[in-house]
Design an enzyme around this catalytic site. Structure first.
Site, PDB file in Angstrom:
ATOM      1  N   ARG A  96       0.800  -1.452   0.258  1.00  0.00           N
ATOM      2  CA  ARG A  96      -0.095  -0.173   0.102  1.00  0.00           C
ATOM      3  C   ARG A  96       1.347   0.863  -0.543  1.00  0.00           C
ATOM      4  O   ARG A  96       0.630   2.277  -0.747  1.00  0.00           O
ATOM      5  CB  ARG A  96      -1.184  -0.039   1.371  1.00  0.00           C
ATOM      6  CG  ARG A  96      -1.505  -1.262   1.418  1.00  0.00           C
ATOM      7  CD  ARG A  96      -2.623  -1.871   2.464  1.00  0.00           C
ATOM      8  NE  ARG A  96      -4.068  -2.329   2.176  1.00  0.00           N
ATOM      9  CZ  ARG A  96      -3.878  -3.084   3.247  1.00  0.00           C
ATOM     10  NH1 ARG A  96      -4.606  -3.193   4.314  1.00  0.00           N
ATOM     11  NH2 ARG A  96      -4.629  -3.966   3.371  1.00  0.00           N
ATOM     12  N   ARG A 118      12.201 -20.761  12.976  1.00  0.00           N
ATOM     13  CA  ARG A 118      11.647 -19.145  12.916  1.00  0.00           C
ATOM     14  C   ARG A 118      12.764 -18.928  14.088  1.00  0.00           C
ATOM     15  O   ARG A 118      13.433 -19.713  15.244  1.00  0.00           O
ATOM     16  CB  ARG A 118      10.440 -19.578  13.864  1.00  0.00           C
ATOM     17  CG  ARG A 118       9.123 -20.103  12.794  1.00  0.00           C
ATOM     18  CD  ARG A 118       8.121 -20.103  12.672  1.00  0.00           C
ATOM     19  NE  ARG A 118       7.498 -18.402  13.402  1.00  0.00           N
ATOM     20  CZ  ARG A 118       6.963 -18.154  14.776  1.00  0.00           C
ATOM     21  NH1 ARG A 118       6.945 -19.489  14.715  1.00  0.00           N
ATOM     22  NH2 ARG A 118       6.959 -16.998  15.462  1.00  0.00           N
ATOM     23  N   ARG A 146       8.853  -8.477  -5.560  1.00  0.00           N
ATOM     24  CA  ARG A 146       7.663  -9.805  -5.261  1.00  0.00           C
ATOM     25  C   ARG A 146       7.520  -9.573  -3.728  1.00  0.00           C
ATOM     26  O   ARG A 146       8.484  -9.406  -2.958  1.00  0.00           O
ATOM     27  CB  ARG A 146       7.825 -10.744  -5.757  1.00  0.00           C
ATOM     28  CG  ARG A 146       6.589 -12.424  -5.616  1.00  0.00           C
ATOM     29  CD  ARG A 146       7.314 -13.648  -6.827  1.00  0.00           C
ATOM     30  NE  ARG A 146       6.323 -14.484  -6.614  1.00  0.00           N
ATOM     31  CZ  ARG A 146       6.127 -14.930  -6.171  1.00  0.00           C
ATOM     32  NH1 ARG A 146       6.673 -14.415  -4.483  1.00  0.00           N
ATOM     33  NH2 ARG A 146       4.917 -15.847  -5.839  1.00  0.00           N
ATOM     34  N   LYS A 148      16.230  34.137   4.734  1.00  0.00           N
ATOM     35  CA  LYS A 148      16.660  33.037   4.155  1.00  0.00           C
ATOM     36  C   LYS A 148      15.514  32.338   3.588  1.00  0.00           C
ATOM     37  O   LYS A 148      14.536  32.556   4.162  1.00  0.00           O
ATOM     38  CB  LYS A 148      17.455  31.896   5.646  1.00  0.00           C
ATOM     39  CG  LYS A 148      19.067  32.659   6.006  1.00  0.00           C
ATOM     40  CD  LYS A 148      19.244  31.577   6.464  1.00  0.00           C
ATOM     41  CE  LYS A 148      20.435  30.450   5.662  1.00  0.00           C
ATOM     42  NZ  LYS A 148      20.691  29.669   5.922  1.00  0.00           N
ATOM     43  N   ASN A 164      15.385  28.915   2.483  1.00  0.00           N
ATOM     44  CA  ASN A 164      15.976  27.435   2.589  1.00  0.00           C
ATOM     45  C   ASN A 164      15.744  26.788   1.474  1.00  0.00           C
ATOM     46  O   ASN A 164      14.377  26.544   1.317  1.00  0.00           O
ATOM     47  CB  ASN A 164      16.537  27.173   3.985  1.00  0.00           C
ATOM     48  CG  ASN A 164      17.354  27.822   4.838  1.00  0.00           C
ATOM     49  OD1 ASN A 164      18.121  28.268   4.902  1.00  0.00           O
ATOM     50  ND2 ASN A 164      16.462  28.259   6.471  1.00  0.00           N
ATOM     51  N   SER A 176      13.982  30.434   8.775  1.00  0.00           N
ATOM     52  CA  SER A 176      15.343  30.935   9.172  1.00  0.00           C
ATOM     53  C   SER A 176      14.496  31.233  10.582  1.00  0.00           C
ATOM     54  O   SER A 176      13.704  31.905  10.269  1.00  0.00           O
ATOM     55  CB  SER A 176      16.619  31.930   9.130  1.00  0.00           C
ATOM     56  OG  SER A 176      16.906  31.552  10.487  1.00  0.00           O
TER      57      SER A 176
END
Length: 447
Positions: A128, A321, A192, A288, A290, A282
């Site tokens: 998903r 396991r 897969r 600024k 950024n 900032s």
């Protein structure tokens, strides 16, 4: 300074406070605790329906299990009680059994082991989330294709080892980014991601005891209910699906990280050849803007390999396991899905809003006084002067151009040996981009 007050229980939830790379992206909800609980319930319900379809359980039991939703259960309680058995499936099965009632309780989790359900849930969440990532990668690739086509012939300095090397084009650079994005798309699309069903020791023995003449038919029905591929074998300790996910996700983070690294370099104040469409602010410097999208992409790309390494290390799983190897996978895999989901979403924002400053690129071609075409000059002058003489003349001319702060074309014009050459053409960076245009066209033929 006073100590902070006690943390409220509801604030224990992972809200992404320290995760700007993925918080708020579609991957956030797709990988939440609620999403995982829903996937665990989907796996349990699919098992009940598959058994009912083969006459191994009443249809009403399958309907009862399928009717229980994540909202009906307390995910925090399940999480806390998972400490007792080491995984969340054990308390989930207890709550699910109670929810369907005494009549249908015996058909909950019938024949399965905790790892069957949790591995299958991990695959559901991965599938998903990857669907969201693939959609964002397609959108990014389309935007990069538009950039590459629009700037096919926009010449800029090519840089190697941080220094100006030879001219290139921004179109070719964007086409290269697009190629990596498409490589990532193809790797994720080819993954897969199978269901998991093997029973306690990977032999499907319990299902035979419950009356299944061919347990393989049950596995196929189970996978079909989930919309996942049927596994060739139970993969409790054969962790190919997890390793493949690790590789595909880490590659995707790196592919997008390469693009972000280039944007971060090219958007430096002193370079300013590109800029983000809506930079971040900032807390201390109002001027600024950024490059925030590129920054969080780059951060995720640095984290992804370490997470993938943990998943690869977990392939060393003992017996039928394992103790610890399986458990070590859950959090790194979810974090990888979150990081790549957030990174792919930021990449759309970055590319669709990217501003290309073609005039600045053109201006920067002259920063080395014309030396950016020294390779071309060496090739062109060697047949005229001889290789040794051409190298000697160009070395001396380069020194004079740099020390005198003069254009190389003017310095070369003072050399009598070059009086018959078109030095203006030979030193024009825009005339030395090689096959950049053709390479860009070739790259854009890929769909």
């Amino acid at each position: 300074m006073t100590a902070a007050g006690p943390v409220r229980p509801e604030s224990d939830a992972d809200t992404g406070l320290l995760a700007p790379g993925w918080v708020g992206s579609p991957a956030t909800s797709a990988t939440s605790d609620g999403a995982f609980l829903g996937a665990l319930l989907d796996a349990e319900a699919a098992l009940a329906r598959a058994q009912a379809g083969l006459g191994l359980a009443p249809a009403a039991a399958a309907s009862a299990v399928s009717a229980v939703a994540a909202a009906d259960l307390d995910v925090r309680s399940i999480a806390l009680r998972s400490r007792g058995g080491g995984n969340p499936v054990i308390p989930l099965v207890a709550d699910l059994t109670a929810a369907v009632g005494e009549e249908y309780g015996p058909y909950v989790h019938r024949g399965a082991t905790s790892q069957d359900i949790l591995d299958t849930a991990l695959m559901l969440v991965a599938r998903r989330t990857l669907d969201l990532v693939l959609a964002d990668l397609e959108r990014t690739a389309r935007a990069l294709g538009r950039l590459a086509a629009a700037h096919r012939d926009t010449v800029m300095p090519g840089r190697t080892l941080t220094q100006h090397a030879v001219p290139t084009t921004f179109g070719l650079k964007a086409a290269g980014w697009r190629s990596l994005v498409l490589d990532a798309r193809d790797r994720l699309d080819d993954l897969r991601i199978p269901a998991q069903l093997g029973g306690a020791g990977g032999t499907l023995a319990a299902f035979t005891a419950f009356g299944a003449e061919d347990p393989g038919t049950l596995v196929a029905a189970y996978a079909g209910e989930l919309g996942l591929p049927e596994p060739m074998l139970p993969w409790h300790t054969l962790r190919t699906p997890i390793a493949d996910l690790a590789g595909g996700l880490a590659f995707t983070a790196g592919a997008l990280g390469k693009m972000a690294a280039d944007v971060l370099t090219l958007s430096r104040t002193e370079i300013a050849e590109v800029s983000e469409g809506s930079g971040g602010g900032s807390s201390a410097m109002p001027h600024k803007a950024n490059p925030v999208a590129a920054t969080v992409i780059a951060a995720s790309a640095r984290r992804a390999p370490g997470l993938a390494a943990t998943l690869y290390a977990s392939m060393v799983a003992e017996d039928e396991r394992p103790a610890g190897a399986w458990h070590a996978e859950w959090e790194p895999l979810r974090e990888l899905l979150r990081l790549v989901g957030g990174t792919a979403h930021h990449a759309v924002e970055l590319v669709e809003g990217l501003r290309v400053n073609a005039d600045t690129m053109r201006e920067h071609l002259g920063l080395t006084h014309g030396l950016i075409v020294s390779e071309r000059l060496a090739v062109e002058l060697a047949p005229v002067l001889g290789r040794a003489r051409a190298k000697e003349l160009l070395t001396r001319a380069a020194e004079r151009a740099v020390t005198g702060n003069r254009p190389l074309v003017d310095v070369l014009g003072e050399e009598p040996e070059l009086k018959d050459l078109d030095l203006v053409d030979l030193t024009d960076p825009t005339r030395y981009t090689g096959s950049a245009g053709a390479l860009t066209d070739r790259a854009l033929e890929r769909t």
